[in-house]
Design a protein around this motif. Sequence first.
Motif, PDB file in Angstrom:
ATOM      1  N   ASN A 183       0.866  -1.196   0.000  1.00  0.00           N
ATOM      2  CA  ASN A 183       0.000   0.000   0.000  1.00  0.00           C
ATOM      3  C   ASN A 183       0.895   1.235   0.000  1.00  0.00           C
ATOM      4  N   PHE A 184       0.315   2.410   0.261  1.00  0.00           N
ATOM      5  CA  PHE A 184       1.083   3.656   0.384  1.00  0.00           C
ATOM      6  C   PHE A 184       0.948   4.171   1.817  1.00  0.00           C
ATOM      7  N   CYS A 185       1.976   4.842   2.319  1.00  0.00           N
ATOM      8  CA  CYS A 185       1.893   5.499   3.635  1.00  0.00           C
ATOM      9  C   CYS A 185       1.335   6.903   3.421  1.00  0.00           C
ATOM     10  N   TYR A 208      -3.482   8.145   9.903  1.00  0.00           N
ATOM     11  CA  TYR A 208      -2.477   7.675   8.950  1.00  0.00           C
ATOM     12  C   TYR A 208      -2.752   6.212   8.627  1.00  0.00           C
ATOM     13  N   THR A 209      -2.252   5.759   7.509  1.00  0.00           N
ATOM     14  CA  THR A 209      -2.485   4.409   7.015  1.00  0.00           C
ATOM     15  C   THR A 209      -2.117   3.377   8.083  1.00  0.00           C
ATOM     16  N   LEU A 210      -3.036   2.496   8.362  1.00  0.00           N
ATOM     17  CA  LEU A 210      -2.887   1.383   9.326  1.00  0.00           C
ATOM     18  C   LEU A 210      -2.950   1.840  10.791  1.00  0.00           C
ATOM     19  N   GLY A 240      -6.626  -3.191  11.579  1.00  0.00           N
ATOM     20  CA  GLY A 240      -7.117  -3.714  10.305  1.00  0.00           C
ATOM     21  C   GLY A 240      -6.351  -3.052   9.168  1.00  0.00           C
ATOM     22  N   ASN A 241      -6.752  -3.391   7.921  1.00  0.00           N
ATOM     23  CA  ASN A 241      -6.067  -2.841   6.760  1.00  0.00           C
ATOM     24  C   ASN A 241      -6.709  -1.493   6.417  1.00  0.00           C
ATOM     25  N   THR A 242      -6.367  -0.450   7.185  1.00  0.00           N
ATOM     26  CA  THR A 242      -7.100   0.822   7.101  1.00  0.00           C
ATOM     27  C   THR A 242      -6.306   1.889   6.345  1.00  0.00           C
ATOM     28  N   HIS A 243      -7.028   2.780   5.712  1.00  0.00           N
ATOM     29  CA  HIS A 243      -6.434   3.910   5.004  1.00  0.00           C
ATOM     30  C   HIS A 243      -6.462   5.160   5.883  1.00  0.00           C
ATOM     31  N   ALA A 244      -5.598   6.114   5.588  1.00  0.00           N
ATOM     32  CA  ALA A 244      -5.501   7.336   6.382  1.00  0.00           C
ATOM     33  C   ALA A 244      -6.837   8.071   6.478  1.00  0.00           C
ATOM     34  N   GLU A 245      -7.522   8.217   5.334  1.00  0.00           N
ATOM     35  CA  GLU A 245      -8.789   8.956   5.318  1.00  0.00           C
ATOM     36  C   GLU A 245      -9.848   8.215   6.145  1.00  0.00           C
ATOM     37  N   GLN A 246      -9.816   6.892   5.981  1.00  0.00           N
ATOM     38  CA  GLN A 246     -10.733   6.013   6.725  1.00  0.00           C
ATOM     39  C   GLN A 246     -10.488   6.167   8.222  1.00  0.00           C
ATOM     40  N   MET A 267      -2.260  11.864  -0.257  1.00  0.00           N
ATOM     41  CA  MET A 267      -2.499  11.230  -1.559  1.00  0.00           C
ATOM     42  C   MET A 267      -4.006  11.207  -1.825  1.00  0.00           C
ATOM     43  N   GLU A 268      -4.388  11.420  -3.063  1.00  0.00           N
ATOM     44  CA  GLU A 268      -5.819  11.481  -3.402  1.00  0.00           C
ATOM     45  C   GLU A 268      -6.536  10.232  -2.889  1.00  0.00           C
ATOM     46  N   PRO A 269      -7.787  10.357  -2.451  1.00  0.00           N
ATOM     47  CA  PRO A 269      -8.526   9.204  -1.935  1.00  0.00           C
ATOM     48  C   PRO A 269      -8.607   8.091  -2.976  1.00  0.00           C
ATOM     49  N   MET A 282     -10.433   2.518  -5.760  1.00  0.00           N
ATOM     50  CA  MET A 282     -10.489   1.055  -5.845  1.00  0.00           C
ATOM     51  C   MET A 282      -9.346   0.534  -4.989  1.00  0.00           C
ATOM     52  N   ARG A 283      -9.612  -0.527  -4.253  1.00  0.00           N
ATOM     53  CA  ARG A 283      -8.567  -1.084  -3.387  1.00  0.00           C
ATOM     54  C   ARG A 283      -8.385  -2.561  -3.711  1.00  0.00           C
ATOM     55  N   LEU A 284      -7.135  -2.973  -3.853  1.00  0.00           N
ATOM     56  CA  LEU A 284      -6.895  -4.386  -4.199  1.00  0.00           C
ATOM     57  C   LEU A 284      -7.490  -5.326  -3.143  1.00  0.00           C
ATOM     58  N   SER A 285      -7.581  -4.848  -1.908  1.00  0.00           N
ATOM     59  CA  SER A 285      -8.119  -5.720  -0.855  1.00  0.00           C
ATOM     60  C   SER A 285      -9.639  -5.882  -0.984  1.00  0.00           C
ATOM     61  N   GLY A 286     -10.246  -4.999  -1.807  1.00  0.00           N
ATOM     62  CA  GLY A 286     -11.708  -5.082  -1.945  1.00  0.00           C
ATOM     63  C   GLY A 286     -12.444  -4.290  -0.873  1.00  0.00           C
ATOM     64  N   LYS A 341      -1.431  12.875  -6.798  1.00  0.00           N
ATOM     65  CA  LYS A 341      -2.328  11.875  -7.394  1.00  0.00           C
ATOM     66  C   LYS A 341      -1.803  10.499  -6.983  1.00  0.00           C
ATOM     67  N   GLU A 342      -2.605   9.486  -7.063  1.00  0.00           N
ATOM     68  CA  GLU A 342      -2.144   8.134  -6.725  1.00  0.00           C
ATOM     69  C   GLU A 342      -1.302   7.577  -7.865  1.00  0.00           C
ATOM     70  N   PRO A 343      -0.055   7.150  -7.561  1.00  0.00           N
ATOM     71  CA  PRO A 343       0.753   6.500  -8.596  1.00  0.00           C
ATOM     72  C   PRO A 343       0.058   5.224  -9.066  1.00  0.00           C
TER      73      PRO A 343
HETATM   74  N1  LIG Z   1      -5.290   7.610  -0.514  1.00  0.00           N
HETATM   75  C1  LIG Z   1      -4.775   6.483   0.038  1.00  0.00           C
HETATM   76  N2  LIG Z   1      -4.674   6.388   1.396  1.00  0.00           N
HETATM   77  C2  LIG Z   1      -4.108   5.307   1.999  1.00  0.00           C
HETATM   78  O1  LIG Z   1      -4.020   5.262   3.232  1.00  0.00           O
HETATM   79  C3  LIG Z   1      -3.618   4.226   1.167  1.00  0.00           C
HETATM   80  N3  LIG Z   1      -3.002   3.133   1.746  1.00  0.00           N
HETATM   81  C4  LIG Z   1      -3.787   4.341  -0.228  1.00  0.00           C
HETATM   82  N4  LIG Z   1      -3.406   3.304  -1.030  1.00  0.00           N
HETATM   83  C5  LIG Z   1      -4.033   3.125  -2.353  1.00  0.00           C
HETATM   84  C6  LIG Z   1      -3.696   1.757  -2.964  1.00  0.00           C
HETATM   85  O2  LIG Z   1      -4.398   1.667  -4.196  1.00  0.00           O
HETATM   86  C7  LIG Z   1      -4.159   0.586  -2.051  1.00  0.00           C
HETATM   87  O3  LIG Z   1      -3.443   0.607  -0.858  1.00  0.00           O
HETATM   88  C8  LIG Z   1      -3.903  -0.737  -2.792  1.00  0.00           C
HETATM   89  O4  LIG Z   1      -4.845  -0.863  -3.840  1.00  0.00           O
HETATM   90  C9  LIG Z   1      -4.037  -1.952  -1.865  1.00  0.00           C
HETATM   91  O5  LIG Z   1      -5.351  -2.003  -1.318  1.00  0.00           O
HETATM   92  P1  LIG Z   1      -5.493  -2.058   0.273  1.00  0.00           P
HETATM   93  O6  LIG Z   1      -4.846  -0.773   0.816  1.00  0.00           O
HETATM   94  O7  LIG Z   1      -4.768  -3.280   0.740  1.00  0.00           O
HETATM   95  O8  LIG Z   1      -6.986  -2.077   0.535  1.00  0.00           O
HETATM   96  N5  LIG Z   1      -4.347   5.473  -0.785  1.00  0.00           N
END
Ligand SMILES: Nc1nc(=O)c(N)c(NC[C@H](O)[C@H](O)[C@H](O)COP(=O)(O)O)[nH]1
Length: 167
Positions: free
Chosen positions: A25-27, A45-47, A51-57, A88-90, A93-97, A125-127
């Motif tokens: 993922n990205f930090c 911040y991410t994580l 759980g497998n959480t994102h910063a915005e979440q 990083m932009e929200p 789509m997330r590979l984890s679903g 932007k998201e790479p």
């Molecule tokens: N904006 C943003 N905030 C985050 O905290 C984060 N980790 C990502 N990351 C985007 C990236 O697309 C996903 O991390 C991968 O698609 C893997 O998906 P999971 O994170 O495992 O659900 N993007």
Amino acid sequence: EVVDHRALMQEALQEAMQSPPKPSNFCVGALLVDLETGEVLSRGYTLEVEGNTHAEQCCLSKLAQAYDLPEERVGEVLPPNTAIYTTMEPCNMRLSGSLPCVDRIIRTRTKDGAAAIKKVYLGVKEPEKFVGENQGRTKLEEHGIECIHVPGLEGEILKVATAGHRK
Ligand SMILES: Nc1nc(=O)c(N)c(NC[C@H](O)[C@H](O)[C@H](O)COP(=O)(O)O)[nH]1
Ligand SMILES: [Zn+2]
């Protein structure tokens, strides 16, 4: 203007630096801000949250938790002119679903059903490393949520975001 966008994005970057680097993922760091007062309502911040959480979440769920609400009802306790700053932009789509942050932001509504988060300030932007081009900004704009790029921190943001990636 009351708020200093660059300073707030720098604070979001400080959050991102606390995220444990991973190759999958990205930090990222994020803040919820009351644009009327400049008050930072929540940080994440991410994580950070289990759980497998994102910063915005994490921003949304931590604030909801403080009011004993589920994340999807956090809009009920947000001021009418709330913005999210995210390095990083929200994700759209997330590979984890797991539910993407674009959808979490869009579903965040005040009691009268209006969008609680009016603006998204993003550092980069998201790479296209995990998913294709992130079309999330279009979806946010379609829901009346303005996306604004805060320039100047791209290099640092990407260095932190990819700390866990193979060089
Ligand atoms: N904006 C943003 N905030 C985050 O905290 C984060 N980790 C990502 N990351 C985007 C990236 O697309 C996903 O991390 C991968 O698609 C893997 O998906 P999971 O994170 O495992 O659900 N993007
Ligand atoms: Zn996300």
